[in-house]
Design an enzyme around this catalytic site. Structure first.
Site, PDB file in Angstrom:
ATOM      1  N   ASP A  38       0.866  -1.191   0.000  1.00  0.00           N
ATOM      2  CA  ASP A  38       0.000   0.000   0.000  1.00  0.00           C
ATOM      3  C   ASP A  38       0.895   1.231   0.000  1.00  0.00           C
ATOM      4  O   ASP A  38       1.209   1.810   1.040  1.00  0.00           O
ATOM      5  CB  ASP A  38      -0.913  -0.033   1.223  1.00  0.00           C
ATOM      6  CG  ASP A  38      -2.007   1.012   1.123  1.00  0.00           C
ATOM      7  OD1 ASP A  38      -2.080   1.702   0.082  1.00  0.00           O
ATOM      8  OD2 ASP A  38      -2.796   1.134   2.070  1.00  0.00           O
ATOM      9  N   ALA A  39       1.324   1.600  -1.187  1.00  0.00           N
ATOM     10  CA  ALA A  39       2.352   2.631  -1.358  1.00  0.00           C
ATOM     11  C   ALA A  39       1.789   3.898  -1.997  1.00  0.00           C
ATOM     12  O   ALA A  39       2.371   4.964  -1.888  1.00  0.00           O
ATOM     13  CB  ALA A  39       3.482   2.077  -2.223  1.00  0.00           C
ATOM     14  N   LYS A  40       0.678   3.774  -2.696  1.00  0.00           N
ATOM     15  CA  LYS A  40       0.012   4.897  -3.366  1.00  0.00           C
ATOM     16  C   LYS A  40       0.990   5.736  -4.177  1.00  0.00           C
ATOM     17  O   LYS A  40       0.998   6.954  -4.099  1.00  0.00           O
ATOM     18  CB  LYS A  40      -0.768   5.730  -2.345  1.00  0.00           C
ATOM     19  CG  LYS A  40      -1.843   4.879  -1.637  1.00  0.00           C
ATOM     20  CD  LYS A  40      -2.843   5.674  -0.853  1.00  0.00           C
ATOM     21  CE  LYS A  40      -3.991   4.818  -0.372  1.00  0.00           C
ATOM     22  NZ  LYS A  40      -3.659   3.856   0.687  1.00  0.00           N
ATOM     23  N   ARG A  41       1.821   5.047  -4.957  1.00  0.00           N
ATOM     24  CA  ARG A  41       2.778   5.735  -5.796  1.00  0.00           C
ATOM     25  C   ARG A  41       2.098   6.308  -7.044  1.00  0.00           C
ATOM     26  O   ARG A  41       0.983   5.880  -7.402  1.00  0.00           O
ATOM     27  CB  ARG A  41       3.900   4.777  -6.216  1.00  0.00           C
ATOM     28  CG  ARG A  41       4.708   4.214  -5.043  1.00  0.00           C
ATOM     29  CD  ARG A  41       5.396   5.318  -4.264  1.00  0.00           C
ATOM     30  NE  ARG A  41       6.409   4.801  -3.357  1.00  0.00           N
ATOM     31  CZ  ARG A  41       6.304   4.757  -2.031  1.00  0.00           C
ATOM     32  NH1 ARG A  41       5.222   5.200  -1.434  1.00  0.00           N
ATOM     33  NH2 ARG A  41       7.307   4.299  -1.291  1.00  0.00           N
ATOM     34  N   THR A  80      -0.788  -0.268  -4.525  1.00  0.00           N
ATOM     35  CA  THR A  80      -1.815   0.764  -4.732  1.00  0.00           C
ATOM     36  C   THR A  80      -1.168   1.954  -5.444  1.00  0.00           C
ATOM     37  O   THR A  80      -0.013   2.298  -5.181  1.00  0.00           O
ATOM     38  CB  THR A  80      -2.426   1.224  -3.398  1.00  0.00           C
ATOM     39  OG1 THR A  80      -1.389   1.663  -2.523  1.00  0.00           O
ATOM     40  CG2 THR A  80      -3.203   0.098  -2.740  1.00  0.00           C
TER      41      THR A  80
END
Lengths: 315, 315
Positions: free
Chosen positions: B133-136, B160
């Site tokens: 869950d890094a939301k890069r 993510t």
């Protein structure tokens, strides 16, 4: 004065941080920087830019495939990249007000990348600001941890932030006094058309709606927010400047991406609206030979001069 | 079979990766996974969920302030967090199809955090998928480096991704066969109203426009894209499922954030539309005492059972 204090506080922050740990946990990210609160990021930026007579930001995107010949023989890829970044910093700092660390290139090294990033940030001299190009963005609780990582561990003065998740994903980055969150508004890449331009709110494109929201949030934490606004659309830059006359702009997209530096300055730079103009590849990869550092210095100096020229001189 | 192969390939990927380095640089992120291309992420997910009879994802958000008493006395904060995550994984894996690593909490540990994250990912058993869950989200060149970091170094099966920068910031995450990029569509936090709901394109809210774009990009890389769709708005979940009948959904927001598990399943789970329902805090912090691992297992089991119940049973 504020700059020297800031750097001292940066190191003091690292050293004293264990003493401000609450239980096993973390205080709000503002703690280690609290002594520097008298100077906002915008004021620090203004001081640096005047002192250096430069709005240039050198972007550090250390791509293993593009390392110049003289630094390819490090003991490891991490060592080569550390050397490369240090030499680029040393050669170009005279012409820059800031350096931008692109976290992607450091993270791609694996766990050692965080150490390389920290060492690279530490090598940046006191009279330049450090921007962590991390494009983070998550719900409030997570965002606070990201802010702590970037401002306290990675020694950054500013960070880039993605706004898609809204206010509670952005405002935790505004809580560390003396730092700045540059929020993506209108980016310089082809995909800017997919959502930023295609979607609207109250008749305005998403990028402008984002900018107005950021200005609103900045009202609660004055001097802590800015915008990322790409050089590839001077028209959008002008609209954003009209909407947000006092927010600092971080402007990527000159150099390899083709943005016109002169048009950028005309559209976005005003007395009260500061700009930081970033160039990465066209500076740091100006040569892959033994002269790579000198070539980078030359590219940074030329960009500084073009950006400083009066419109008449530049044309 | 595919799962065992996948895990073997994961380790082989790490070991052989130096041999596929091109010069000093990186091959496209797909290289180390190329041997696993015969099984798409969606197919792997379907197999795991059937085998485990669970759609539960346990979210690992290791907050130093909330560590249970028995793991607070590690040699360091990093050691305490490593122990905590390992014990939670060991206790809950039976009831989960996946674990989600929230990168913010690991990065907040400083440079050692990357090592803790890698070790935690390695502790997840073969019969669960690993979601970073890094939301890069960044321009194409940078996005490829982020994809390499997450899929190759951090042993993740999925990541993510934030969509604000458009197609060239998302599609590099779709190039690694056998993995998945869950793109933020309608998130579970209060800020979802600021842009995702407030902005529109062709008369539809941004979150739906995002979903349609993701489905379009998935067409070029079948089985590699999914959506993040929060449990806090079952209505939006239903709209998203109608728009994207075959994309897998990663659904946060049950538990501490208040989303109703039964409503989530009714709105989004279909035979061809898989869901992964994440809960973090209400599982991993179910108790702070000596029974913390057993309490986490109980919370995970109960969530699994609620999600598996036929609508009549649940009501």
């Amino acid at each position: 004065m504020p700059l020297d204090r800031r750097r001292v506080i940066r190191y003091v922050g690292i050293i004293v941080f264990p003493t401000v740990i609450h239980g096993l946990g973390l205080q709000p990210a503002s703690m280690p920087h609290s002594a520097s609160t008298s100077t906002s990021f915008v004021d620090r930026l203004r001081t640096v830019q005047r002192r250096k007579a430069s709005v240039v930001c050198v972007g550090l995107d250390p791509d293993p495939d593009r390392l110049p010949v003289p630094v390819r023989d490090g003991d490891s890829l991490a060592a080569s990249i550390t050397s490369f970044c240090r030499e680029i910093i040393h050669a170009t700092a005279e012409y820059a007000c800031a350096f931008k660390l692109n976290f992607a290139f450091f993270e791609a090294l694996g766990p050692v990348g965080a150490q390389v990033l920290e060492e690279t940030a530490s090598a940046i001299p006191d009279d330049c600001l450090v921007i962590g190009d991390a494009k983070r963005g998550d719900i409030g609780n997570s965002a606070r941890f990201y802010a702590h990582a970037v401002f306290n561990h990675m020694h950054c003065d500013a960070i880039t932030v993605a706004p898609y998740m809204g206010h509670d994903s952005v405002t935790p980055f505004l809580e560390t006094e003396g730092t700045c969150a540059f929020v993506l508004a209108r980016t310089s890449n082809p995909g800017a058309g997919d959502f930023q331009e295609a979607c609207t709110c109250d008749g305005e494109p998403l990028y402008l709606h984002t900018a107005r929201k950021v200005a609103e949030w900045n009202g609660d934490y004055p001097g802590t927010a800015g915008l990322v606004a790409g050089a590839t659309s001077p028209e959008a830059l002008g609209e954003l400047r009209n909407a947000c006359p006092t927010l600092p702009f971080l402007i990527p997209g000159v150099g390899s991406q083709g943005g016109d530096p002169v048009a950028v300055m005309q559209a976005a730079a005003t007395d009260e609206g500061l700009v930081i103009v970033n160039s990465s590849r066209s500076i740091i990869y100006a040569s892959e030979g033994n002269d790579f550092a000198a070539a980078a210095a030359g590219a940074a100096r030329r960009l500084r001069d073009v950006l400083n020229a009066e419109p008449n001189e530049a044309n």
